[in-house]
Each structure stands twice: as C-alpha cells, then as structure tokens.
Enzyme design. Structure first.
Site, PDB file in Angstrom:
ATOM      1  N   GLU A 286      12.101   7.001  -4.809  1.00 33.60           N
ATOM      2  CA  GLU A 286      13.378   6.288  -4.901  1.00 33.60           C
ATOM      3  C   GLU A 286      13.067   4.966  -5.573  1.00 33.60           C
ATOM      4  O   GLU A 286      12.411   4.100  -4.983  1.00 33.60           O
ATOM      5  CB  GLU A 286      13.988   6.063  -3.508  1.00 33.60           C
ATOM      6  CG  GLU A 286      14.333   7.345  -2.751  1.00 33.60           C
ATOM      7  CD  GLU A 286      15.475   8.148  -3.368  1.00 33.60           C
ATOM      8  OE1 GLU A 286      16.143   7.635  -4.288  1.00 33.60           O
ATOM      9  OE2 GLU A 286      15.681   9.297  -2.944  1.00 33.60           O
ATOM     10  N   CYS A 320      18.449  -2.371  -4.837  1.00 32.88           N
ATOM     11  CA  CYS A 320      18.261  -1.407  -5.932  1.00 32.88           C
ATOM     12  C   CYS A 320      19.614  -1.041  -6.506  1.00 32.88           C
ATOM     13  O   CYS A 320      19.723  -0.661  -7.662  1.00 32.88           O
ATOM     14  CB  CYS A 320      17.543  -0.172  -5.411  1.00 32.88           C
ATOM     15  SG  CYS A 320      18.303   0.494  -3.943  1.00 32.88           S
TER      16      CYS A 320
HETATM   17  P1  NAP Z   1       7.149  -2.595  -5.187  1.00 33.69           P
HETATM   18  O1  NAP Z   1       6.516  -3.839  -5.641  1.00 33.69           O
HETATM   19  O2  NAP Z   1       7.166  -1.421  -6.092  1.00 33.69           O
HETATM   20  O3  NAP Z   1       6.409  -2.209  -3.800  1.00 33.69           O
HETATM   21  C1  NAP Z   1       6.837  -1.130  -3.010  1.00 33.69           C
HETATM   22  C2  NAP Z   1       5.732  -0.724  -2.059  1.00 33.69           C
HETATM   23  O4  NAP Z   1       4.632  -0.170  -2.786  1.00 33.69           O
HETATM   24  C3  NAP Z   1       5.147  -1.863  -1.237  1.00 33.69           C
HETATM   25  O5  NAP Z   1       4.899  -1.409   0.058  1.00 33.69           O
HETATM   26  C4  NAP Z   1       3.862  -2.160  -1.978  1.00 33.69           C
HETATM   27  O6  NAP Z   1       2.910  -2.812  -1.171  1.00 33.69           O
HETATM   28  C5  NAP Z   1       3.436  -0.760  -2.339  1.00 33.69           C
HETATM   29  N1  NAP Z   1       2.433  -0.642  -3.410  1.00 33.69           N
HETATM   30  C6  NAP Z   1       2.205  -1.461  -4.445  1.00 33.69           C
HETATM   31  N2  NAP Z   1       1.211  -0.976  -5.222  1.00 33.69           N
HETATM   32  C7  NAP Z   1       0.795   0.181  -4.646  1.00 33.69           C
HETATM   33  C8  NAP Z   1      -0.203   1.146  -4.963  1.00 33.69           C
HETATM   34  N3  NAP Z   1      -0.986   1.036  -6.040  1.00 33.69           N
HETATM   35  N4  NAP Z   1      -0.370   2.208  -4.136  1.00 33.69           N
HETATM   36  C9  NAP Z   1       0.406   2.356  -3.053  1.00 33.69           C
HETATM   37  N5  NAP Z   1       1.364   1.473  -2.701  1.00 33.69           N
HETATM   38  C10 NAP Z   1       1.566   0.403  -3.492  1.00 33.69           C
HETATM   39  O7  NAP Z   1       8.674  -2.846  -4.762  1.00 33.69           O
HETATM   40  P2  NAP Z   1       9.317  -4.069  -3.973  1.00 33.69           P
HETATM   41  O8  NAP Z   1       9.233  -5.289  -4.819  1.00 33.69           O
HETATM   42  O9  NAP Z   1       8.822  -4.120  -2.584  1.00 33.69           O
HETATM   43  O10 NAP Z   1      10.839  -3.574  -3.898  1.00 33.69           O
HETATM   44  C11 NAP Z   1      11.744  -3.726  -4.938  1.00 33.69           C
HETATM   45  C12 NAP Z   1      11.889  -2.463  -5.758  1.00 33.69           C
HETATM   46  O11 NAP Z   1      12.268  -1.363  -4.933  1.00 33.69           O
HETATM   47  C13 NAP Z   1      12.995  -2.561  -6.796  1.00 33.69           C
HETATM   48  O12 NAP Z   1      12.563  -1.979  -7.999  1.00 33.69           O
HETATM   49  C14 NAP Z   1      14.123  -1.758  -6.181  1.00 33.69           C
HETATM   50  O13 NAP Z   1      15.062  -1.261  -7.110  1.00 33.69           O
HETATM   51  C15 NAP Z   1      13.374  -0.676  -5.494  1.00 33.69           C
HETATM   52  N6  NAP Z   1      14.188  -0.055  -4.449  1.00 33.69           N
HETATM   53  C16 NAP Z   1      14.677   1.211  -4.636  1.00 33.69           C
HETATM   54  C17 NAP Z   1      15.499   1.790  -3.678  1.00 33.69           C
HETATM   55  C18 NAP Z   1      16.068   3.173  -3.847  1.00 33.69           C
HETATM   56  O14 NAP Z   1      16.543   3.725  -2.865  1.00 33.69           O
HETATM   57  N7  NAP Z   1      16.051   3.750  -5.027  1.00 33.69           N
HETATM   58  C19 NAP Z   1      15.814   1.077  -2.538  1.00 33.69           C
HETATM   59  C20 NAP Z   1      15.298  -0.211  -2.376  1.00 33.69           C
HETATM   60  C21 NAP Z   1      14.471  -0.764  -3.328  1.00 33.69           C
HETATM   61  P3  NAP Z   1       2.691  -4.428  -1.284  1.00 33.69           P
HETATM   62  O15 NAP Z   1       3.929  -5.058  -0.830  1.00 33.69           O
HETATM   63  O16 NAP Z   1       1.547  -4.641  -0.372  1.00 33.69           O
HETATM   64  O17 NAP Z   1       2.382  -4.700  -2.726  1.00 33.69           O
END
Ligand code: NAP
Ligand code: MG
Length: 524
Positions: A286, A320
C-alpha cells in the site's frame, strides 16, 4: 464508541464533549521518557542500542525510548513467530475470532491512552488521533466479520461423478505462516493493527515493524493483542531502523507473506528484494498517492471548498489520500479559489493536544526541511495564493509547524504535479474540458484516491474513467480522504498498491490465506 455516537472520519467534525474530557485525562496522565522493550516470543527484550521517539510538537519532549533491534533480534522474532505458527494455525478459526474480538475491545477500552500517544508522536489533532485508534479496532472487527460470514472459508465443492465410489471435495483457505507487517508513521495504529489483525485472524503469526518516528502507539496496540490471549510468539514487535531491522526481516527466508504500507520508493525496493527468495510469496503493498480532485462548473462550491481544504490539510497533508492536486472548471475557478483561500486561512495551527487545533506540526525534521524546499520552488515557479511559511515564534519554534499552502499557475510540466510531497501543500489548476482534464488527472504513476464535485451524471462518468482505488463525489466531509472499514474499502491502483483488493472490504482477508482443495474418496 457510545450508544449514540459512532466515531469515523466522516463523523469526527462534531464530537460529543465526553470525548474531549477523556482525551484530556489521558494526556494529563501521560508519562514522557519511559523505556519500552521489543516483544519477542512472549518476552520483553532489551537491545544494546536505543532510539528516542521525539515529539514533533516540542522536540525537547521524548515520547519514549525504544530498542533499536539488531539483525540477530529481528531473526529471533521471525523464529518465534515460526514456532508459534504450529499452535495458532491449528487453533479453530472460531477461537481465533474470539481472541481477536477481545483484542479489538481492549483497543476500544484503551482508546484514549492510545490516541494521546498518537497525538504526541505524530502531531495529529485529537480527533484524527482518536479516529486512527478507533479505525484499528474496526479493521480487526471487520476481518473477524468476514471470517464468520464466510464460515471460515470452508466450502463444499461438487463431488466427482463416480460410479461405485463417493467423494467429498472441500475447498479451504488456510494461513501461510509468518507474516511481516511494516507500517508508516502517519496512521501508526490502523496501518499496523489493521494488517496485523487480518493476518492473525486468518491464522498466520506476525512480526510487526512500525515506523521509527511512531513506535509508541503500535506498541500499545501490540499489548492489546497480546493481552487478549494470543499464544506466546503469535505476535512479535520489533522496533529499529528500516534499513537494518526492517531489511533483515524482509530478507528472512522464513517470512511467508508481507504487508508493507509506506512510500513507493521503499515499497518497490522491498518488493524487489523479497523476490530474491526461493519461490513466489504473497506481498501486499500500500504505497503513496498524488490524489486529484476535479470540480465541474456544476459543482456546489461550498461543499467542494470544504472537502478540498479538509483533504488537502487534514493531518498536515500527511495522508496517502491527501488532496494534492485540484482541477477547477474555468467558469467557477475564481469563486472556488476565493473560498478555498478563505477556508485555508481559517485553519488554526496550534499545539495539536489543544481542543481547537486543526493542524499540528509535520512529523520530523526531514519533512520540515522538505516543506521549505518545495515551497521555495513553487513560489518561484507559480503563484502563492496562501501560506508557505514555517512558524517559529514562541512555542512553535520548538516544533515543526508549517502553514497550509495553496499554489496556482504552476507549469504543467513541473515535477511537483507528479511527485508526492506528503506535506500541507496543494496545487490548483484551471480546465475547460472534462475529458481533457481526466487525462491529466490519470497521468501520474499513482492511483490511490480521487474526488469529484458536479452533477450525479458527471459523477457516474468520473467513477467510470478515473484510475483510482477509492473515489468520492460531492463529499464535504473530505474530497479525497476519510475512508472507514466496512464503508469505503481502501487501496490503490498502479503505483499506489499491488493487490487490487482494498483493506476493510470484502476481498481483502483472503489475500492472507491460500487455498487447499481436499478430495476424500470411499467405496459406496
Ligand atoms: P516510508 O519511509 O516508506 O517507511 C515505511 C516503513 O518502512 C517504516 O516502518 C520504515 O522504517 C520502513 N523501512 C524503510 N526502509 C526499509 C527497508 N529497507 N526494509 C524494510 N523496511 C523499511 O514511509 P513513511 O514516511 O513512514 O510514510 C509515508 C508514506 O506512506 C507515504 O508515501 C504515504 O503515501 C504512504 N502511505 C500509504 C498508505 C496506503 O494505504 N496506500 C497509507 C499511509 C501511508 P523507518 O521508519 O525505521 O525508516
Ligand atoms: Mg517522533
């Protein structure tokens, strides 16, 4: 929530007084700076390295001290989940439903404690925070409902047309094994607890890894699940950096399925790494959004402006589903722009723990710096209609506060029309032909949510042509935001999601299960 008030993102604009009183009590009781363990195999585990969860409201405040799990600890969590699968997957589905309903009830009971934590670690206003926690419980309940309505997905198939023999043919949906849930910062409860709930009720065991900025509310949700009576190791919580702990979890060969919610960039990286396993395993992605709203000349402009401002700036634009692009028919452009600007100016930016705050800070320093970078670019390449400054006076200077910003006249080929900023910034443009603007609306690598204002006939055309998983028309409660389980199944198309089946909808729970058909033959 009570007999006569049901909290959802559509009803949260008129909350009853008791919600505020309870929230304030929980906030007053909150203790900063406590240390929280990893939860692995039914034990509390303390790592060598720690990480601080800092409040974006005031960076002097440490919401909690969390463990920074090593690769060895990540592996331990997967092994614990693998061991527990033997017990939990063999637990009758009715019993799994009972435990998970208990967990949902515990979340409802502890909703004020959980939502106070969400406000402090994310910077959400209190209604958004309460919504996040309430949605978590409802997502779990919805998954339980689905399993019950489908009788545990046990289906009698046609017997074989044999003579002298009889066959009983049954189709079952069975769990996969260890399911990994990686969640983002913006809905730290719903996007961890929701997928965790679906995976568990389906009979999988789980390792959850929340975003590093927002570790406390997922911890509190994990406690509810464990306190509800899950067997040891059925749910494990690992905090730590995405790059280290997260990546170690993704790379572990015992992982049987993944739900990742987060940015497109990180999600696609995980998708590629995960494909290096020995065989194909399910992965639910997602991802981000670049959600358009189209306003026809026949729109109710009062509703349109209310919905657009709510969806552009709710949770500081860090949804998102945020409405980051608005296309307005030229005949109503000036009038609607005036209303959007007026309603944006009326938003109150304040410490989000306060009752009248509409907008709190953005989540962290990187987001704060991105805001300043994007705004500078848009100021240079477009017209600033309102906002665009950071707030630094007095208490604001301790946190990451940014004004909601609206820009117009940005050239059609500017990269920010297609790039998810994830901040309180939205961009407006004018159009003359609905079919032409539909092409523009669809010309992005994303397809999460979309909004429309106009006649009912035009709305039908919009639903038929827009490329998005969640679509709204004529909704003052939010042009592109505000889905609720059981009401608006939520998921994305194209670069916004990989399954084509939406969370909180009819077709979601099955993704966590694999089919087994059984044929038993006897002589008749
Ligand atoms: P993010 O930076 O992509 O991080 C998401 C998760 O992935 C965090 O727990 C992060 O941990 C982890 N992560 C990072 N690098 C990783 C790796 N190499 N291997 C495994 N896990 C890893 O996203 P965010 O800034 O927290 O959230 C914002 C994003 O989420 C936006 O793009 C938004 O659109 C999207 N989103 C989508 C939905 C949907 O339903 N489609 C809903 C909500 C949000 P760390 O925090 O420790 O880096
Ligand atoms: Mg933080």
């Amino acid at each position: 929530m009570t007999e006569n008030f049901k909290l959802t993102y559509a009803t949260m604009y008129n909350p009853p007084a008791f919600l505020h009183e309870k929230f304030e009590e929980a906030l007053a009781a909150f203790e900063y700076g406590k240390e929280y363990p990893l939860l692995i195999g039914g034990k509390e585990v303390y790592s060598e390295n720690k990480m601080k969860n800092i409040s974006p409201i005031n960076t002097d405040n440490v919401v909690g001290v969390f463990q920074k799990a090593s690769k060895a600890e990540a592996n331990l969590a997967i092994e614990a989940a693998h061991k527990a699968f033997e017990v939990w997957s063999k637990t009758p589905w009715q019993e799994r439903v009972r435990v998970m309903r208990k967990a949902a009830d515990l979340i409802s009971e502890r909703i004020f404690e959980i939502s106070a934590a969400i406000t402090l670690e994310v910077g959400k206003n209190r209604m958004e925070a309460l919504g996040d926690a309430a949605e978590t419980a409802d997502l779990i309940r919805y998954a339980c409902d689905q399993l019950e309505e489908n009788n545990g997905y046990e289906i009698e198939m046609n017997p074989d047309p044999l003579s002298g023999y009889t066959s009983r043919n049954v189709s079952y949906l069975r769990p996969y094994g260890v399911w990994l849930v990686i969640s983002p910062f913006n809905f730290p409860c719903a996007l961890s607890g929701g997928p965790v709930g679906a995976a568990l009720v389906a009979g999988n065991t789980v390792v959850m890894k929340p975003a590093s900025d927002t570790t406390l509310s997922p911890y509190l949700v994990a406690k509810c699940l464990i306190d509800a009576g899950l067997p040891e190791g059925a749910l494990n919580l690992v905090t730590g950096s995405g790059r280290e702990a997260g990546q170690s979890l993704v790379d572990h060969p015992l992982v049987a399925g993944v739900t990742f919610t987060g940015s497109k960039g990180v999600g696609m990286g995980i998708y590629r790494d995960y494909a290096n396993g020995d065989y194909v395993r399910p992965i639910i992605l997602e991802l981000g959004g670049k959600n358009p709203c189209i306003v026809s000349k026949n729109a109710n402009l009062e509703d349109a402006s209310t919905g657009i401002v709510r969806s552009a700036f709710g949770l500081q634009g860090q949804k998102c589903s945020a409405n980051s692009r608005v296309y307005i028919h030229e005949d109503v452009y000036d009038e609607l722009v005036e209303k959007i600007v007026e309603k944006t100016k009326a938003l109150k930016i304040a410490n989000p723990t306060l009752i009248d705050a509409n907008m709190g800070p953005v989540v962290n320093k990187a987001a704060y710096e991105d805001y300043q970078k994007y705004v500078a670019d848009l100021k240079e390449n477009g017209t600033t209609l309102v906002g665009g400054e950071i707030l630094t006076e007095g208490e604001f200077g301790k946190g990451y506060y940014c004004e909601p910003a609206v820009f117009a006249d940005v050239p059609a080929d500017h990269y920010l029309w297609k790039h998810e900023m994830f901040l309180p910034i939205t961009m407006l443009d004018k159009f003359s032909d609905l079919d032409d603007v539909m092409k523009v609306a669809n010309d992005v690598p994303y397809g999460l949510t979309a909004g429309f204002y106009g006649t009912e006939e035009e709305a039908a055309w919009f639903f038929d042509n827009i490329e998005a998983g969640v679509c709204y028309a004529n909704r003052p409660q939010g042009s592109t935001t505000g889905a609720w389980p059981g009401h608006q199944p939520f998921g994305g198309w194209k670069g916004s999601g990989a399954q084509g089946k939406n969370a909180g909808g009819h077709h979601y729970l099955q993704i966590y299960m694999r089919e087994q058909s059984t044929t038993l033959v006897w002589k008749s």
